[in-house]
Design a protein around this motif. Structure first.
Motif: not given
Ligand SMILES: [Zn+2]
Length: 544
Positions: A234, A266-267, A270, A289, A292
Motif C-alpha cells: 500500500e 484492500h490496498e 490502507h 491488516e 484492510a
Molecule cells: Zn494489507
C-alpha cells in the motif's frame, strides 16, 4: 526523541548502481544520531562530524541539536531480492521497484526507518532517457544531457515504509477522473488494464464516501509488478501489485475478478487506514491488516453484491480462523514485537483471519453506522500522524458510549473462542459457553456479542457468564443465533426443530455431521474431542 521534519533525496541512476545524497532536516537531537542504513556506501557527511557504521546503523557523533545534515552515499539495485530496491524481470526486460515494509527503506538511503518517525519526502531522480520514474507524488520532468530528471512534489508527513520508487519503460493509462488514477504496467499487458482501472475508480469513490475524508494525495498509481507472486503493497499514492493479481478483464474467470477487486479494495483502504493514520509500532500491524481485509470485503459487497462477498469471507477467512484457533498451536492475536524484523514470524494468517473476523463481530454488535463513525473519528483525530490500537477502540467507544476497549481486548489477548450450547424450552433459552478446542485447554469464558432472531425478531445481547438463561415474552417457536455469521464463535444446536431458515452467508459456515467428522478425522482429534456432556456420536447434529 529526535524529530525528522523532512528528507530531500537526490538519486542518480546508472543501473544497476546509483549515487545519492539526502538532506535531513531535524530537531530535538542529542549529540548522537543513529540512522538505519543497510548495504550502502557512505561518501560524506556535511557538516563534517565523526561517523561510524555499526550494526547496520550510521552513527553520527557531535551533531547540533537542530539543523540540516547532508549525507552522500551510493548503492546498488538488488537482482535476487524482493525487498528493498530490486529488479523485477519479465520476458522482454525488467523494471526497478521497491518494497520497504517493514524495514527496507534503509536499503535505499540512510533514514530513521521506524513507522512513528513520519517526515516529508522530496525526491529528485535522474535516469537514462528511455525510462519513466514513478513515486508517491506527481512530478515534473526535465532533460539534462542524456538524462531525464524527475522532480517530485513534496509528500505530506508519512512513514518511511510507505515510500515508493519505480523505474522502467512503463505504459501508463489514466482514468480521467478525480482523484487521478493511473495504472502502470510493462509493455504487452495493456489489454487487461481497463478492468482494474475501472474497479479502482469505483473503489476510491466508495472509500471517500465510507471514510468521509477525500483521498489525501493528488494522484494514485497502481503499479503492476511483473514476475512476482507477492500480493499488494500500500505505498501511499503508488500501490504495487503482483501483476497476476491486478490484471484482469471482463472475460477473466470469476475467481480472478474476485481477487482483482478484493486486492484493489484492500490496498486502497490502507491509503487511509495505515497510510494517512499509521500504527505507532508493529505491535498493531494485525489491526492494520485485519481492518484492510474487512474493508476489502465491504467494498466488494458494495460493488459486486452478486458475488456474495461475505459468504466468501466466512468460507475463506473466518472458517480458516476458527479452525486454526481451535488447535493446540494457536496463540492470541496480540503479541509484543520487540524488533521490526520479528513481525513476519509473530503475525501469521491466524492473526489476520481472526483479527478481521473480530472486527466484523464488533461492527455487527455496535452497528455498521456507529462503527463507521468511530473509524471516521479515529482517522480525523490522527491524520498525518500515528496511533495505537487503544486509540481505535477509544474512538469506537466515544461514538457508541460503550466500553469497546475491554470487549476488544478480551478477544485479542486470549487464544481460542467459545462454542455456545443452546437449549430451548417454552419461552426460555439456556446458553452455556465453553472453549471450543481440539486440544485439551483450560475452561474459559468470553464476553460474547451475540446476535439472534427469535420468533422473527432480531435482538443482540452481550453474554458475560458461563451460563445464562434468556427469557422471552412468548413461547419460542423459531430462532437462530449468530446472524450472518458475524460472530467469531460456534453454535451447537441440540435440536434443529425450531431453527429458522438460514441465509447464504449462514449456510456457508455450516458444518454438518459429515464435514465435521471429516474435519476432525483429518486433524486426528476425533478420539479426544468431547465437550462436557456432549460426546460426539453419529446422532445427527449441526455445528455452525
Ligand atoms: Zn494489507
Amino acid at each position: 526523541m529526535v524529530n525528522v521534519e523532512s528528507y530531500q533525496l537526490f538519486l542518480d541512476f546508472e543501473l544497476p548502481n546509483y549515487t545519492g545524497s539526502v538532506k535531513i532536516e531535524y530537531s530535538d537531537c542529542d549529540e548522537k544520531l543513529a540512522l538505519d542504513c543497510e548495504g550502502l556506501e557512505i561518501h560524506f557527511v556535511k557538516p563534517s562530524v565523526s561517523w561510524i557504521m555499526e550494526n547496520q546503523k550510521l552513527v553520527l557523533h557531535g551533531v547540533e541539536s537542530k539543523g540540516t545534515l547532508e549525507i552522500g552515499f551510493s548503492g546498488k539495485v538488488a537482482k535476487d531480492a524482493l525487498v528493498g530496491i530490486y529488479t523485477a524481470f519479465y520476458e522482454n526486460g525488467s523494471i526497478v521497484t521497491t518494497q520497504f515494509e517493514p524495514i527496507y527503506a534503509r536499503r535505499l538511503f540512510p533514514c530513521i526507518d521506524h513507522p512513528a518517525y513520519k517526515a516529508k519526502f522530496k525526491l529528485v531522480v535522474s535516469v537514462n532517457e528511455a525510462l519513466k520514474v514513478i513515486s508517491n507524488m506527481p512530478c515534473s520532468v526535465e532533460k539534462s544531457g542524456n538524462k531525464l530528471v524527475y522532480t517530485f512534489e513534496e509528500t505530506p508527513p508519512m512513514s518511511t515504509y510507505l515510500l515508493y520508487l519505480g523505474i522502467g519503460d512503463f505504459t501508463e493509462l489514466e482514468s480521467g477522473t478525480k482523484p487521478k488514477l493511473i495504472l502502470a504496467c510493462v509493455k504487452g499487458r495493456e489489454s487487461k488494464t481497463n478492468y482494474p482501472l475501472k474497479t479502482g475508480v469505483s473503489v476510491l469513490e466508495f472509500f471517500e464516501c465510507y471514510f468521509g475524508i477525500p483521498y489525501p494525495l493528488p494522484k494514485l498509481h497502481f503499479v503492476a509488478v511483473p514476475g512476482t507472486a507477492a500480493g499488494g503493497m500500500e505505498n501511499w499514492g503508488a500501490i504495487t501489485f503482483g501483476e497476476v493479481y491486478l490484471l484482469a478483464d471482463e472475460n477473466s474467470p470469476v475467481e480472478q475478478k474476485i481477487n482483482c477487486v478484493y486486492i484493489i479494495a484492500h490496498e486502497v483502504a490502507h491509503q487511509w487506514f495505515g497510510d494517512l493514520v499509521t500504527m505507532k509500532w508493529w505491535d498493531d500491524l494485525w489491526l492494520n491488516e485485519s481492518f484492510a481485509t474487512l474493508m476489502g470485503f465491504k467494498a466488494m459487497q458494495a460493488l459486486k453484491p452478486e458475488w456474495e462477498p461475505f459468504s466468501v469471507f466466512v468460507q475463506e477467512e473466518m472458517k480458516f480462523g476458527l479452525l486454526e484457533d481451535s488447535l493446540s498451536t494457536t496463540h492470541p492475536i496480540q503479541a509484543k514485537v520487540n524488533e521490526a524484523h520479528e513481525i513476519e514470524g509473530i503475525f501469521d494468517a491466524i492473526s489476520y483471519s481472526k483479527g478481521a473476523s473480530v472486527l466484523r463481530m464488533l461492527e455487527a454488535y455496535l452497528g455498521e453506522d456507529a462503527f463507521r463513525r468511530g473509524v471516521n473519528l479515529y482517522l480525523r483525530t490522527h491524520a498525518y500522524s500515528n496511533a495505537e490500537g487503544k486509540h481505535f477502540w477509544g474512538a469506537l467507544s466515544q461514538v457508541t458510549s460503550s466500553d469497546v476497549g475491554s470487549l476488544a481486548e478480551e478477544w485479542i489477548s486470549k487464544a481460542g473462542y467459545p462454542v455456545l450450547l443452546i437449549e430451548v424450552q417454552a419461552n426460555k433459552m439456556k446458553i452455556r459457553q465453553e472453549r471450543f478446542s481440539l486440544a485439551t485447554s483450560p475452561s474459559e469464558t468470553w464476553k460474547v456479542p451475540l446476535t439472534m432472531e427469535v420468533n422473527s425478531k432480531t435482538k443482540s445481547v452481550l453474554l458475560r457468564k458461563e451460563e445464562e438463561v434468556l427469557e422471552f415474552e412468548d413461547e419460542i417457536s423459531s430462532f437462530k443465533l449468530n446472524l450472518n455469521r458475524t460472530g467469531f464463535y460456534r453454535v451447537y444446536y441440540s435440536s434443529l426443530d425450531k431453527l429458522s431458515e438460514l441465509n447464504a452467508i449462514e449456510k456457508a459456515a455450516l458444518l454438518t455431521i459429515t464435514s465435521t467428522l471429516r474435519f476432525l478425522a483429518e486433524f486426528r482429534f476425533l478420539s479426544i474431542w468431547m465437550w462436557q456432556g456432549v460426546t460426539l456420536t453419529k446422532k445427527s447434529f449441526y455445528l455452525f
